[in-house]
Design a protein around this motif. Sequence first.
Motif, mmCIF file in Angstrom:
data_model
loop_
_atom_site.group_PDB
_atom_site.id
_atom_site.type_symbol
_atom_site.label_atom_id
_atom_site.label_comp_id
_atom_site.label_asym_id
_atom_site.label_seq_id
_atom_site.Cartn_x
_atom_site.Cartn_y
_atom_site.Cartn_z
ATOM 1 N N TYR A 47 -12.737 8.030 3.827
ATOM 2 C CA TYR A 47 -13.679 7.725 3.027
ATOM 3 C C TYR A 47 -14.640 6.572 3.654
ATOM 4 C CZ TYR A 47 -11.982 10.256 -1.126
ATOM 5 O OH TYR A 47 -11.672 11.196 -1.909
ATOM 6 N N ILE A 52 -10.407 -1.912 2.246
ATOM 7 C CA ILE A 52 -8.962 -1.318 2.201
ATOM 8 C C ILE A 52 -8.589 -0.943 3.563
ATOM 9 C CG2 ILE A 52 -7.937 0.730 1.215
ATOM 10 C CD1 ILE A 52 -10.047 0.555 -1.211
ATOM 11 N N GLN A 98 -8.242 6.673 3.219
ATOM 12 C CA GLN A 98 -9.172 5.580 3.244
ATOM 13 C C GLN A 98 -9.977 5.642 4.474
ATOM 14 O OE1 GLN A 98 -9.309 4.222 0.522
ATOM 15 N NE2 GLN A 98 -7.851 5.581 -0.390
ATOM 16 N N SER A 108 -14.497 0.143 1.088
ATOM 17 C CA SER A 108 -13.727 1.168 1.670
ATOM 18 C C SER A 108 -13.225 0.431 3.328
ATOM 19 C CB SER A 108 -14.506 2.243 2.222
ATOM 20 O OG SER A 108 -15.588 2.196 2.839
ATOM 21 N N GLN A 166 -3.918 12.167 1.239
ATOM 22 C CA GLN A 166 -3.361 11.380 0.140
ATOM 23 C C GLN A 166 -2.739 12.500 -0.625
ATOM 24 O OE1 GLN A 166 -3.729 7.800 -0.967
ATOM 25 N NE2 GLN A 166 -2.063 8.733 -2.007
ATOM 26 N N CYS A 210 0.876 -1.034 -0.028
ATOM 27 C CA CYS A 210 -0.122 0.117 -0.134
ATOM 28 C C CYS A 210 0.709 1.366 -0.049
ATOM 29 C CB CYS A 210 -0.942 0.039 1.124
ATOM 30 S SG CYS A 210 -0.134 0.206 2.731
#
Length: 215
Positions: A40, A74, A37, A71, A136, A29
């Motif tokens: 989200y 992840i 993440q 989501s 991000q 990752c």
Amino acid sequence: MNIFRFTGDMFHLVSILLLLLKIYATKSCSGISLKTQELYAVVFIARYLNLFTIVISVYNSVMKVVFIATSLAIVYYMRWHPAVKRSYDRDLDSFKYQFLVLFAFILALFVHDKFTVLEIFWAFSIYLEAVAILPQLVLLQRSGNVDNLTVQYVFFLGAYRALYILNWIYRYFTDAHFNGWISCISGILQTALYADFFYYYFISWKTNSKLKLPA
């Protein structure tokens, strides 16, 4: 449903699939912000609290489940999968995202369509999504060189928001009862955050070189 919203949804789905592909294929990752993440995941859970109470269509319900499930998957892989979590750039992913959550929630308490639990959490999810990409983007700037799958993930995520702006414009002229000013303003802000990334993405595409964001 119009072509702009449908294409936007497909771009959003492609972005998630690209991210899952990166994690599954490389068991890494690296270059991905866990904080984004997690934001989200919070966005989708807060927005779709009505998953089992309001059914608009099969398509709508399926997309809600897909976004929540992917989501959370992840976040799980990045936090707890032994092979994947070792590649997490913890030192680079240091954005203080708690302030984004607090700001979005306070704003939702004061700026919403109706003072109900579902509407406040819906507004909260809209405001939070507008800034969820910040960790991000900061991580990409700090890391400099970005692998292709990560680049494509961010590109499709930004394109999804840009297409939703076209969706709102279309609905403004075709839907007599359209009232999406909260989504419109937040969506424009969110798309604007991608401006720097899109610029360097275009430069890398034009010169056929690897994307590199300035620190």
